[in-house]
Design an enzyme around this catalytic site. Sequence first.
Site, short mmCIF file in Angstrom:
data_model
loop_
_atom_site.label_atom_id
_atom_site.label_comp_id
_atom_site.label_asym_id
_atom_site.label_seq_id
_atom_site.Cartn_x
_atom_site.Cartn_y
_atom_site.Cartn_z
N HIS A 170 46.88 41.06 33.09
CA HIS A 170 45.76 40.38 33.79
C HIS A 170 44.50 41.24 33.69
CE1 HIS A 170 43.49 38.60 37.09
NE2 HIS A 170 44.45 37.75 37.36
N GLU A 181 43.09 37.24 30.07
CA GLU A 181 44.45 37.68 30.36
C GLU A 181 45.41 37.27 29.24
OE1 GLU A 181 45.26 36.15 34.32
OE2 GLU A 181 43.12 36.30 34.71
O1 TA6 Z 1 43.42 35.08 36.93
C1 TA6 Z 1 43.95 33.91 37.35
C2 TA6 Z 1 44.40 34.00 38.82
O2 TA6 Z 1 45.65 33.37 38.93
C3 TA6 Z 1 43.34 33.36 39.71
O3 TA6 Z 1 43.76 32.08 40.12
C4 TA6 Z 1 43.20 34.34 40.87
O4 TA6 Z 1 44.16 34.06 41.87
C5 TA6 Z 1 43.47 35.66 40.15
O5 TA6 Z 1 44.55 35.37 39.28
C6 TA6 Z 1 43.68 36.86 41.03
O6 TA6 Z 1 44.90 36.77 41.71
P1 TA6 Z 1 45.24 37.96 42.77
O7 TA6 Z 1 46.60 37.62 43.30
O8 TA6 Z 1 45.20 39.25 42.01
O9 TA6 Z 1 44.14 37.92 43.80
#
Ligand code: TA6
Length: 304
Positions: A171, A274
């Site tokens: 990510h 990601e």
């Molecule tokens: O990057 C996509 C995602 O799933 C977004 O929907 C947002 O929730 C992000 O990840 C960050 O997630 P987190 O659990 O790290 O706040």
Amino acid sequence: METSIQNLNDQFAIANHLTFKEGPGGLPMAEINNAHASARVALQGGHVVSFQPHGQKPVLWVSQLARYEPGKALRGGIPVCWPWFGPHPSDPSKPAHGFARTMMWSVAKTEIAANGATRIRLSLADDAATRELWPHAFLLQLQLTVGPELQVDLVARNTGQEIWSYTGALHSYFQVGDVEQIAIHGLDGRTYVDSIDAKQRKVQEGPITIGAEVDRIYIDTTDECAIDDPSLGRCIFIAKSGSSSTVVWNPWIEKSRRMSDFGDEEYIGMVCIETANADGDVIALARGHEHRTTAVIRVNTANC
Ligand code: TA6
């Protein structure tokens, strides 16, 4: 056993390449500095916190409000989302993006790689805590090769008797000068699931530009992406293998304000691209089988 910094250095430090220190919040951190670049990796989460080729600005973004606390996912760098991407498919009480990014990983190996890059391999295996959340036996290995480029290899192995499947993502949060000026190339013509529009499927037309919240899973894509960042005068390339989905995310104003570990104005300086196994890109592993997901990140000061 307490992760002792001295024990880690006795076993795995490499002069002029890699040493272990106690980082913010007392979290053990591998600090890498070689002829090509510097990088920091938190053992909690197997989390690359920084990567900076010499002469370049930092490539990865980390929030000024990131919380370096045991069991807390760090806001920025490259969180390892595993063994599920996003909310747990059926149990909202389980942590978003799985547990790998908040568990303490072990150091398995360190070495000097070809052309003077530094390589560190971290591992995470099932234990009572993980089995409480996900009832399977696994070995997860993260291999980082820090040189002129950063290569991240995530290898998941089924060490159990029954087949199981997972989703996940590297990510990655990237630092940009002004998100409204960037263009993301490589996904033109690809279909994406729009997570902020009832998961509608849409087709990307041309490069991706960002002027509002963006949260998209691009599907059936093994493409290399490139972030053209005119205000920093550079291009960040993200190549990949073992992944056929790519997530693009910027929280924009309202969502930034709702996250306590994300500054209200910080959305301007970041974008996530990601390297994922998400949506339909589910990885099923039979007993003894493994899957490798790789991201290769590099920067140049020309345009894309
Ligand atoms: O990057 C996509 C995602 O799933 C977004 O929907 C947002 O929730 C992000 O990840 C960050 O997630 P987190 O659990 O790290 O706040």
